[in-house]
Design an enzyme around this catalytic site. Structure first.
Site, PDB file in Angstrom:
ATOM      1  N   GLU A   1      41.930 -38.763-118.878  1.00 36.87           N
ATOM      2  CA  GLU A   1      42.977 -38.493-117.886  1.00 36.87           C
ATOM      3  C   GLU A   1      42.771 -39.463-116.712  1.00 36.87           C
ATOM      4  O   GLU A   1      41.700 -39.504-116.120  1.00 36.87           O
ATOM      5  CB  GLU A   1      42.911 -37.028-117.447  1.00 36.87           C
ATOM      6  CG  GLU A   1      43.276 -36.092-118.608  1.00 36.87           C
ATOM      7  CD  GLU A   1      43.197 -34.606-118.284  1.00 36.87           C
ATOM      8  OE1 GLU A   1      44.242 -33.955-118.199  1.00 36.87           O
ATOM      9  OE2 GLU A   1      42.071 -34.093-118.123  1.00 36.87           O
TER      10      GLU A   1
ATOM     11  N   SER B   1      35.570 -32.847-112.789  1.00 35.18           N
ATOM     12  CA  SER B   1      36.502 -31.955-113.485  1.00 35.18           C
ATOM     13  C   SER B   1      37.349 -31.141-112.517  1.00 35.18           C
ATOM     14  O   SER B   1      38.477 -30.799-112.835  1.00 35.18           O
ATOM     15  CB  SER B   1      35.730 -30.974-114.372  1.00 35.18           C
ATOM     16  OG  SER B   1      35.108 -31.659-115.414  1.00 35.18           O
TER      17      SER B   1
ATOM     18  N   HIS C   1      38.886 -39.046-116.193  1.00 33.74           N
ATOM     19  CA  HIS C   1      38.257 -37.780-116.590  1.00 33.74           C
ATOM     20  C   HIS C   1      38.146 -37.677-118.112  1.00 33.74           C
ATOM     21  O   HIS C   1      39.137 -37.735-118.827  1.00 33.74           O
ATOM     22  CB  HIS C   1      39.099 -36.613-116.043  1.00 33.74           C
ATOM     23  CG  HIS C   1      38.542 -35.270-116.381  1.00 33.74           C
ATOM     24  ND1 HIS C   1      39.253 -34.312-117.049  1.00 33.74           N
ATOM     25  CD2 HIS C   1      37.318 -34.718-116.141  1.00 33.74           C
ATOM     26  CE1 HIS C   1      38.507 -33.229-117.202  1.00 33.74           C
ATOM     27  NE2 HIS C   1      37.335 -33.442-116.663  1.00 33.74           N
TER      28      HIS C   1
ATOM     29  N   ASN D   1      43.614 -28.509-117.931  1.00 39.63           N
ATOM     30  CA  ASN D   1      43.261 -27.211-117.368  1.00 39.63           C
ATOM     31  C   ASN D   1      44.419 -26.539-116.648  1.00 39.63           C
ATOM     32  O   ASN D   1      44.427 -25.317-116.502  1.00 39.63           O
ATOM     33  CB  ASN D   1      42.023 -27.315-116.483  1.00 39.63           C
ATOM     34  CG  ASN D   1      40.787 -27.441-117.352  1.00 39.63           C
ATOM     35  OD1 ASN D   1      40.769 -26.988-118.498  1.00 39.63           O
ATOM     36  ND2 ASN D   1      39.754 -28.082-116.835  1.00 39.63           N
TER      37      ASN D   1
HETATM   38  P1  NAD Z   1      24.692 -33.041-115.508  1.00 40.73           P
HETATM   39  O1  NAD Z   1      24.048 -32.095-114.570  1.00 40.73           O
HETATM   40  O2  NAD Z   1      24.406 -32.944-116.959  1.00 40.73           O
HETATM   41  O3  NAD Z   1      24.355 -34.551-115.061  1.00 40.73           O
HETATM   42  C1  NAD Z   1      24.334 -34.977-113.729  1.00 40.73           C
HETATM   43  C2  NAD Z   1      23.460 -36.217-113.630  1.00 40.73           C
HETATM   44  O4  NAD Z   1      23.573 -36.741-112.309  1.00 40.73           O
HETATM   45  C3  NAD Z   1      21.962 -35.932-113.864  1.00 40.73           C
HETATM   46  O5  NAD Z   1      21.457 -36.922-114.735  1.00 40.73           O
HETATM   47  C4  NAD Z   1      21.357 -36.044-112.472  1.00 40.73           C
HETATM   48  O6  NAD Z   1      20.011 -36.520-112.481  1.00 40.73           O
HETATM   49  C5  NAD Z   1      22.270 -37.055-111.820  1.00 40.73           C
HETATM   50  N1  NAD Z   1      22.287 -37.021-110.367  1.00 40.73           N
HETATM   51  C6  NAD Z   1      21.982 -36.023-109.522  1.00 40.73           C
HETATM   52  N2  NAD Z   1      22.148 -36.422-108.241  1.00 40.73           N
HETATM   53  C7  NAD Z   1      22.559 -37.715-108.287  1.00 40.73           C
HETATM   54  C8  NAD Z   1      22.882 -38.686-107.321  1.00 40.73           C
HETATM   55  N3  NAD Z   1      22.827 -38.409-106.022  1.00 40.73           N
HETATM   56  N4  NAD Z   1      23.246 -39.900-107.751  1.00 40.73           N
HETATM   57  C9  NAD Z   1      23.310 -40.199-109.059  1.00 40.73           C
HETATM   58  N5  NAD Z   1      23.015 -39.337-110.025  1.00 40.73           N
HETATM   59  C10 NAD Z   1      22.651 -38.091-109.633  1.00 40.73           C
HETATM   60  O7  NAD Z   1      26.271 -32.886-115.219  1.00 40.73           O
HETATM   61  P2  NAD Z   1      27.516 -33.231-116.192  1.00 40.73           P
HETATM   62  O8  NAD Z   1      27.889 -32.008-116.947  1.00 40.73           O
HETATM   63  O9  NAD Z   1      27.250 -34.493-116.900  1.00 40.73           O
HETATM   64  O10 NAD Z   1      28.659 -33.426-115.091  1.00 40.73           O
HETATM   65  C11 NAD Z   1      28.757 -34.601-114.321  1.00 40.73           C
HETATM   66  C12 NAD Z   1      30.198 -34.767-113.888  1.00 40.73           C
HETATM   67  O11 NAD Z   1      31.021 -34.812-115.064  1.00 40.73           O
HETATM   68  C13 NAD Z   1      30.741 -33.648-113.022  1.00 40.73           C
HETATM   69  O12 NAD Z   1      31.596 -34.172-112.049  1.00 40.73           O
HETATM   70  C14 NAD Z   1      31.539 -32.795-114.005  1.00 40.73           C
HETATM   71  O13 NAD Z   1      32.615 -32.105-113.413  1.00 40.73           O
HETATM   72  C15 NAD Z   1      32.065 -33.864-114.934  1.00 40.73           C
HETATM   73  N6  NAD Z   1      32.448 -33.388-116.280  1.00 40.73           N
HETATM   74  C16 NAD Z   1      31.614 -32.567-116.987  1.00 40.73           C
HETATM   75  C17 NAD Z   1      32.009 -32.120-118.251  1.00 40.73           C
HETATM   76  C18 NAD Z   1      31.109 -31.232-119.090  1.00 40.73           C
HETATM   77  O14 NAD Z   1      31.601 -30.656-120.078  1.00 40.73           O
HETATM   78  N7  NAD Z   1      29.825 -31.118-118.796  1.00 40.73           N
HETATM   79  C19 NAD Z   1      33.254 -32.520-118.782  1.00 40.73           C
HETATM   80  C20 NAD Z   1      34.067 -33.398-118.037  1.00 40.73           C
HETATM   81  C21 NAD Z   1      33.644 -33.808-116.778  1.00 40.73           C
END
Ligand code: NAD
Length: 296
Positions: free
Chosen positions: A152, A119, A140, A191
């Site tokens: 995106e 993000s 994204h 954003n």
């Molecule tokens: P999260 O913490 O819920 O999930 C992260 C996952 O990655 C976990 O399952 C964890 O075990 C795993 N992980 C940790 N280290 C790792 C590694 N070395 N290799 C592979 N997997 C690994 O996080 P999230 O909210 O799902 O966010 C993940 C990405 O998505 C981020 O880049 C975030 O910016 C993006 N994102 C999040 C949202 C949101 O609303 N949460 C929206 C859009 C984009």
């Protein structure tokens, strides 16, 4: 675009949604996470998403069929061995993403296109570690992928345009609305628009110019928008808003009164937004949804 096999790396909040959305539209999806415990959590999340999709699309059969298209592995080489496309959704921490791409570069087949769901980070930050900068870009998604259908698509200066086109087409095939960003931009489109609006609303409040309802009412009446900045902040969550603004206050003293106001008047009183039942508005029936709101 002849993608068939998709690997999703990181199966947390967004990774599991991306994996489900992709499988729901017929692709084979390999789910990668760091260990068996994380994969067990992923299975639970995907089962939960099955119910969400069945309910939302009124199609139990299609949602159940999606569950059969997953494979799981905590071995990156194994998880990516057939991938036409890998979508990275690992934690938003620079070192984790950097190390992930360094390893991925050594084990992924040459054909695999890499897309990041980050993000706040830019593809150019990681391109050099991927071993294939021309096949690396951002894809994204927004939380609650099944109903918030933005995708995106954004390359860095070294991305080959043909892969941007491929991801635009791929996004369409999984029910998303592709939004092509022609030049790298922190915050993408959404954003870049939303953060200044939310900041402006909070600044007006902190300066005592008007109350949240009057500010929202002005925005809604004048633009026809269904929500104003404070209604949006309630959905984002006031803790997240506070984290962003306190960070900003470190180099911009003008942000400090906003941080203080959020903390003293809202967070310390348990008003953290829609999730807690109260933020700037009270839920489940916030005033801005009352038809009388824009008439008085
Ligand atoms: P999260 O913490 O819920 O999930 C992260 C996952 O990655 C976990 O399952 C964890 O075990 C795993 N992980 C940790 N280290 C790792 C590694 N070395 N290799 C592979 N997997 C690994 O996080 P999230 O909210 O799902 O966010 C993940 C990405 O998505 C981020 O880049 C975030 O910016 C993006 N994102 C999040 C949202 C949101 O609303 N949460 C929206 C859009 C984009």
């Amino acid at each position: 675009m002849d993608f068939k096999n998709i690997t999703v790396a990181g199966s947390g909040v967004l990774g599991s949604q991306i994996a489900f959305q992709t499988a729901f539209h017929g692709y084979n999806v390999s789910v990668y996470d760091i260990n068996d415990e994380a994969l067990e959590k992923a299975k639970k999340r995907l089962n939960g998403l099955k119910d969400v999709y069945a309910e939302y699309f009124k199609d139990e059969e299609k949602a159940s069929a999606a569950l059969k298209r997953f494979t799981f592995s905590s071995n990156l080489k194994d998880a990516v061995k057939d991938a036409d496309l890998l979508i990275e959704s690992v934690p938003e921490i620079v070192e984790i993403k950097t190390n992930f791409y360094k390893e991925l570069a050594t084990v992924a087949p040459e054909k695999t296109v890499f897309a990041s769901n980050s993000s706040t980070m830019l593809p150019s930050q990681f391109a050099e570690y991927t071993g294939r900068p021309e096949k690396f870009l951002a894809l994204h998604f927004a939380n609650e992928v099944w109903k918030n259908n933005t995708a995106e698509v954004m390359g860095h200066s070294g991305t080959d345009k043909q892969y941007e086109e491929q991801l635009i087409e791929f996004a369409r095939t999984i029910g998303m609305i592709p939004l092509h960003i022609l030049k790298e931009q922190p915050g993408y489109i959404l954003n870049s628009l939303l953060v200044p609006l939310l900041n402006a609303g909070q600044t007006l409040l902190a300066k005592g110019v008007a109350d949240p309802e009057t500010i929202d009412k002005t925005w809604m009446l004048a633009t026809g928008a269904p929500m104003g900045p404070f209604a949006i902040l309630d959905v984002v969550g006031l803790q997240t808003a506070y984290n962003i603004v306190s960070n900003e206050a470190k180099h911009n003293p003008a942000a400090q009164p906003i941080a203080d106001l959020l903390k003293n008047e809202y967070l310390d009183k348990g008003k953290t937004g829609k999730g807690s039942g109260e933020g700037f508005y009270k839920y489940p029936n916030p005033a801005y949804l009352d038809p009388a709101f824009l008439k008085a």
